[in-house]
Design a protein around this motif. Structure first.
Motif, PDB file in Angstrom:
ATOM      1  N   ALA A 100       0.821  -1.211   0.000  1.00  0.00           N
ATOM      2  CA  ALA A 100       0.000   0.000   0.000  1.00  0.00           C
ATOM      3  C   ALA A 100       0.855   1.262   0.000  1.00  0.00           C
ATOM      4  O   ALA A 100       0.436   2.300  -0.521  1.00  0.00           O
ATOM      5  CB  ALA A 100      -0.929  -0.004   1.211  1.00  0.00           C
ATOM      6  N   SER A 101       2.064   1.192   0.553  1.00  0.00           N
ATOM      7  CA  SER A 101       2.925   2.373   0.635  1.00  0.00           C
ATOM      8  C   SER A 101       3.569   2.731  -0.707  1.00  0.00           C
ATOM      9  O   SER A 101       4.030   3.850  -0.876  1.00  0.00           O
ATOM     10  CB  SER A 101       4.017   2.173   1.688  1.00  0.00           C
ATOM     11  N   ARG A 102       3.583   1.805  -1.637  1.00  0.00           N
ATOM     12  CA  ARG A 102       4.198   2.078  -2.946  1.00  0.00           C
ATOM     13  C   ARG A 102       3.252   2.931  -3.779  1.00  0.00           C
ATOM     14  O   ARG A 102       2.102   2.578  -3.967  1.00  0.00           O
ATOM     15  CB  ARG A 102       4.529   0.784  -3.674  1.00  0.00           C
ATOM     16  N   LYS A 103       3.748   4.038  -4.271  1.00  0.00           N
ATOM     17  CA  LYS A 103       2.918   4.933  -5.085  1.00  0.00           C
ATOM     18  C   LYS A 103       2.937   4.547  -6.558  1.00  0.00           C
ATOM     19  O   LYS A 103       1.978   4.763  -7.269  1.00  0.00           O
ATOM     20  CB  LYS A 103       3.379   6.388  -4.914  1.00  0.00           C
ATOM     21  N   PRO A 107       4.279  -4.090  -7.061  1.00  0.00           N
ATOM     22  CA  PRO A 107       4.295  -5.509  -7.428  1.00  0.00           C
ATOM     23  C   PRO A 107       2.861  -6.035  -7.421  1.00  0.00           C
ATOM     24  O   PRO A 107       1.946  -5.366  -6.930  1.00  0.00           O
ATOM     25  CB  PRO A 107       5.143  -6.147  -6.328  1.00  0.00           C
ATOM     26  N   LYS A 108       2.681  -7.243  -7.919  1.00  0.00           N
ATOM     27  CA  LYS A 108       1.329  -7.810  -8.014  1.00  0.00           C
ATOM     28  C   LYS A 108       0.747  -8.186  -6.661  1.00  0.00           C
ATOM     29  O   LYS A 108      -0.469  -8.276  -6.500  1.00  0.00           O
ATOM     30  CB  LYS A 108       1.337  -9.027  -8.933  1.00  0.00           C
ATOM     31  N   ASN A 109       1.603  -8.391  -5.654  1.00  0.00           N
ATOM     32  CA  ASN A 109       1.125  -8.846  -4.356  1.00  0.00           C
ATOM     33  C   ASN A 109       2.263  -8.700  -3.340  1.00  0.00           C
ATOM     34  O   ASN A 109       3.356  -8.250  -3.696  1.00  0.00           O
ATOM     35  CB  ASN A 109       0.677 -10.314  -4.437  1.00  0.00           C
ATOM     36  N   SER A 110       1.982  -9.098  -2.121  1.00  0.00           N
ATOM     37  CA  SER A 110       3.030  -9.132  -1.097  1.00  0.00           C
ATOM     38  C   SER A 110       3.224 -10.577  -0.641  1.00  0.00           C
ATOM     39  O   SER A 110       2.324 -11.415  -0.777  1.00  0.00           O
ATOM     40  CB  SER A 110       2.651  -8.257   0.105  1.00  0.00           C
ATOM     41  N   ALA A 111       4.384 -10.851  -0.095  1.00  0.00           N
ATOM     42  CA  ALA A 111       4.704 -12.208   0.354  1.00  0.00           C
ATOM     43  C   ALA A 111       3.750 -12.668   1.460  1.00  0.00           C
ATOM     44  O   ALA A 111       3.224 -13.778   1.404  1.00  0.00           O
ATOM     45  CB  ALA A 111       6.152 -12.266   0.830  1.00  0.00           C
ATOM     46  N   LEU A 112       3.498 -11.822   2.456  1.00  0.00           N
ATOM     47  CA  LEU A 112       2.621 -12.228   3.545  1.00  0.00           C
ATOM     48  C   LEU A 112       1.186 -12.448   3.080  1.00  0.00           C
ATOM     49  O   LEU A 112       0.523 -13.389   3.528  1.00  0.00           O
ATOM     50  CB  LEU A 112       2.652 -11.212   4.688  1.00  0.00           C
ATOM     51  N   ALA A 113       0.705 -11.599   2.171  1.00  0.00           N
ATOM     52  CA  ALA A 113      -0.662 -11.766   1.672  1.00  0.00           C
ATOM     53  C   ALA A 113      -0.780 -13.049   0.856  1.00  0.00           C
ATOM     54  O   ALA A 113      -1.750 -13.802   1.012  1.00  0.00           O
ATOM     55  CB  ALA A 113      -1.076 -10.563   0.838  1.00  0.00           C
TER      56      ALA A 113
END
Length: 189
Positions: A100-103, A107-113
């Protein structure tokens, strides 16, 4: 969860997956010399949602195999044993907050998600070191590791790799992502 994405696999997928898992298990007995496949199979048959997660681990390139058995919880522990960080789980930042912090250039997703979607846990630093005792993993890639909250609160995340015959654990901004960095998971059955 969207319609049609229930966490189960059909009979043909189940049979194919169990054959892959059994073959890998028998081929790599040194990882679990004191465990018998028939006992693992009994647990897997009782936990169809775990079969779904193992299938997702396999589909994303993790090559899951039994790592060990937890006497306290009476569970078998599977780790991703792919030589390099699983191909289907790379180019991810660390967690949803970092995403969410990337403006731009998200990337397509996050590792934890993604780990949560699959139903697995990201390896801790201790688990990653245990894995590395069984072979040389991430010699060309790296894998996000479960990051201590103190580090994460300061904006960082940790990852590991194997270079120069040594396991290294580094840090990066949690919002960073690289084509050669993914994550490895564990699953208890």
């Amino acid at each position: 969860m969207a319609k049609g994405t229930e966490k189960h696999i059909d009979t043909a997928q189940k049979e194919a997956l169990l054959k892959i898992l059994e073959t890998r298990f028998e081929k790599n007995k040194e990882r679990h010399s004191d465990i018998e496949w028939k006992n693992v199979l009994v647990k897997l048959e009782c936990k169809p949602e775990r079969l779904w997660s193992l299938n997702e681990m396999e589909k994303t390139g993790g090559e899951p195999d039994v790592f060990g058995y937890d006497d306290k919880t009476k569970e078998y522990i599977f780790y991703d044993f792919a030589t390099e960080s699983p191909k289907g789980r790379r180019s991810l930042c660390y967690d949803p907050e970092a995403l969410a912090s990337r403006k731009e250039y998200k990337p397509k997703n996050s590792a934890l998600a993604m780990a949560a979607e699959i139903g697995i846990a990201i390896l801790t630093e201790e688990e990653y070191n245990q894995l590395q005792k069984l072979g040389n993993f991430d010699t060309k890639t790296s894998s996000w590791l479960n990051t201590p909250s103190k580090i994460r609160k300061l904006g960082g995340a940790i990852f590991g790799d194997y270079r120069f015959e040594t396991v290294f654990v580094y840090h990066n901004g949690a919002q960073s992502y690289y084509a050669g960095r993914g994550f490895r998971g564990s699953l208890r059955v």
